[in-house]
Design a protein around this motif. Sequence first.
Motif, PDB file in Angstrom:
ATOM      1  N   LYS A 159     -42.515 -64.288 -11.086  1.00  0.00           N
ATOM      2  CA  LYS A 159     -42.901 -65.703 -10.995  1.00  0.00           C
ATOM      3  C   LYS A 159     -41.680 -66.614 -11.107  1.00  0.00           C
ATOM      4  CE  LYS A 159     -46.182 -68.762 -10.508  1.00  0.00           C
ATOM      5  NZ  LYS A 159     -46.820 -68.938  -9.191  1.00  0.00           N
ATOM      6  N   ALA A 160     -40.594 -66.073 -11.633  1.00  0.00           N
ATOM      7  CA  ALA A 160     -39.336 -66.833 -11.673  1.00  0.00           C
ATOM      8  C   ALA A 160     -38.565 -66.703 -10.362  1.00  0.00           C
ATOM      9  CB  ALA A 160     -38.471 -66.338 -12.830  1.00  0.00           C
TER      10      ALA A 160
ATOM     11  N   ASN B 211     -39.901 -61.403 -22.367  1.00  0.00           N
ATOM     12  CA  ASN B 211     -39.556 -62.614 -21.620  1.00  0.00           C
ATOM     13  C   ASN B 211     -40.764 -63.344 -21.060  1.00  0.00           C
ATOM     14  OD1 ASN B 211     -39.494 -60.184 -19.626  1.00  0.00           O
ATOM     15  ND2 ASN B 211     -39.849 -61.985 -18.334  1.00  0.00           N
ATOM     16  N   HIS B 212     -40.526 -64.617 -20.707  1.00  0.00           N
ATOM     17  CA  HIS B 212     -41.432 -65.391 -19.865  1.00  0.00           C
ATOM     18  C   HIS B 212     -40.632 -65.870 -18.650  1.00  0.00           C
ATOM     19  CE1 HIS B 212     -43.706 -65.199 -23.614  1.00  0.00           C
ATOM     20  NE2 HIS B 212     -44.778 -65.389 -22.850  1.00  0.00           N
ATOM     21  N   PHE B 213     -40.896 -67.051 -18.129  1.00  0.00           N
ATOM     22  CA  PHE B 213     -40.175 -67.482 -16.935  1.00  0.00           C
ATOM     23  C   PHE B 213     -38.933 -68.287 -17.243  1.00  0.00           C
ATOM     24  CE2 PHE B 213     -43.284 -70.837 -17.748  1.00  0.00           C
ATOM     25  CZ  PHE B 213     -42.531 -72.002 -17.634  1.00  0.00           C
ATOM     26  N   TRP B 214     -38.927 -69.034 -18.341  1.00  0.00           N
ATOM     27  CA  TRP B 214     -37.826 -69.961 -18.592  1.00  0.00           C
ATOM     28  C   TRP B 214     -36.513 -69.250 -18.921  1.00  0.00           C
ATOM     29  CZ3 TRP B 214     -42.505 -70.152 -21.282  1.00  0.00           C
ATOM     30  CH2 TRP B 214     -42.527 -69.540 -22.540  1.00  0.00           C
TER      31      TRP B 214
ATOM     32  N   TYR C 148     -53.400 -65.146 -12.766  1.00  0.00           N
ATOM     33  CA  TYR C 148     -53.240 -63.698 -12.872  1.00  0.00           C
ATOM     34  C   TYR C 148     -54.389 -62.990 -12.141  1.00  0.00           C
ATOM     35  CZ  TYR C 148     -50.834 -65.822 -16.844  1.00  0.00           C
ATOM     36  OH  TYR C 148     -50.066 -66.641 -17.635  1.00  0.00           O
TER      37      TYR C 148
ATOM     38  N   ILE D  80     -49.966 -71.102 -12.030  1.00  0.00           N
ATOM     39  CA  ILE D  80     -50.006 -69.717 -12.496  1.00  0.00           C
ATOM     40  C   ILE D  80     -51.438 -69.204 -12.502  1.00  0.00           C
ATOM     41  CG2 ILE D  80     -49.679 -68.270 -14.561  1.00  0.00           C
ATOM     42  CD1 ILE D  80     -47.233 -70.185 -15.135  1.00  0.00           C
TER      43      ILE D  80
ATOM     44  N   ASP E  68     -41.539 -58.352 -18.747  1.00  0.00           N
ATOM     45  CA  ASP E  68     -42.831 -58.745 -18.204  1.00  0.00           C
ATOM     46  C   ASP E  68     -42.658 -58.892 -16.704  1.00  0.00           C
ATOM     47  OD1 ASP E  68     -44.994 -60.560 -17.275  1.00  0.00           O
ATOM     48  OD2 ASP E  68     -45.560 -60.531 -19.390  1.00  0.00           O
TER      49      ASP E  68
ATOM     50  N   TRP F 261     -43.740 -62.272 -15.062  1.00  0.00           N
ATOM     51  CA  TRP F 261     -42.938 -63.468 -15.299  1.00  0.00           C
ATOM     52  C   TRP F 261     -41.606 -63.433 -14.561  1.00  0.00           C
ATOM     53  CZ3 TRP F 261     -45.430 -67.483 -16.374  1.00  0.00           C
ATOM     54  CH2 TRP F 261     -46.497 -67.480 -17.274  1.00  0.00           C
TER      55      TRP F 261
ATOM     56  N   ASP G 196     -52.924 -62.218 -19.051  1.00  0.00           N
ATOM     57  CA  ASP G 196     -53.043 -63.334 -19.993  1.00  0.00           C
ATOM     58  C   ASP G 196     -54.390 -64.034 -19.897  1.00  0.00           C
ATOM     59  OD1 ASP G 196     -50.449 -62.595 -20.341  1.00  0.00           O
ATOM     60  OD2 ASP G 196     -49.611 -64.607 -20.167  1.00  0.00           O
TER      61      ASP G 196
END
Length: 324
Positions: free
Chosen positions: A219-220, A181-184, A270, A268, A213, A216, A300
């Motif tokens: 971050k969501a 996954n990412h954030f979206w 890291y 963002i 992840d 992420w 990243d």
Amino acid sequence: MQHNRRTFLKQAGLGLSAAFLSPYLFSCSGNKTGNGPFHNLGIQLYSIRDLIGTDPIKTLETVAKIGYKHVETFGVDAASGSYWNLPVAELKGVLDNQGLKTHSGHYDMSKYLSRHHQDKENIEKYIEIAHQLGQTYVVAPVTPMDDLNNLTIEDYQYAAEQLNKAGEMAKKAGIKIGYHNHFWEFRNFANGTKGLDILIAFTQPELVDFELDLFWIEKAGLKPQSYFEKYPGRFSMWHIKDMDKQFTTPVVGEKFDTADFMGIMKEIKYTEVGTGAIDFVNIASYAEKSGLQYAFVEQDDIYLPNKFESIKKSFDYVQKSLAK
């Protein structure tokens, strides 16, 4: 908004150069004895993509010296069957020589998961390469990137169906499909459902696992623990990635869900594992509930001049604080 995976990866990486670590930096490395996923820690090689692209053999040697036990691959050239100009068989030999294993790899499935592309990636080829490397998982690292702000419930349902189909193919080789996954994927649809919930609900557990992840999801604006409670046993892999303490604002919600991708990326930053805002000690207590098999350090963007020093700091923290 039109962004493909290449654009995302370009923006996600600074490509800073770094020297190889001096021998003295290895003097206090070495992980604790144990069989758990934190003792036998891996690294997603995308973290040091510029180094491995320049000198893959020396880079893998240094990764092993730091103490990492396995690596997660990325960026295969499926047509030539090679990574970083190394044929798959040669890469397997290099890993064996360094005592490194590879249990998982990221394989681009952007078109395969898209309802709008007919020219799909060759999943059978990915499975063949993973089998040659001895990998257990073929992981889709990202959703289709064409129009992230307009992904629909139907898009996620289609992607889930595709993951199941790939899982059926992979099963014959003793391999499972994974999704990272990412954030979206944590954006809300009208009924409160999130994209990741759809992917989990519509995939078969015996065919498809998930690689959470940790950066992420935090971050969501959510907690990994909530997903481990909600979907026990579905997260066999984690990306252990930390968040700069000055960049903790969530990027999911009304302000960001229709925002320009480049504007979101400015929110963002890291940092090395254990130096940021994420409470990994508490998260690690959910390892069994999540079904964790393999843990990977990932960053990243690395901002230290010496990237090996960075991944060693992350390794040392995991050994000290999580490998109980």
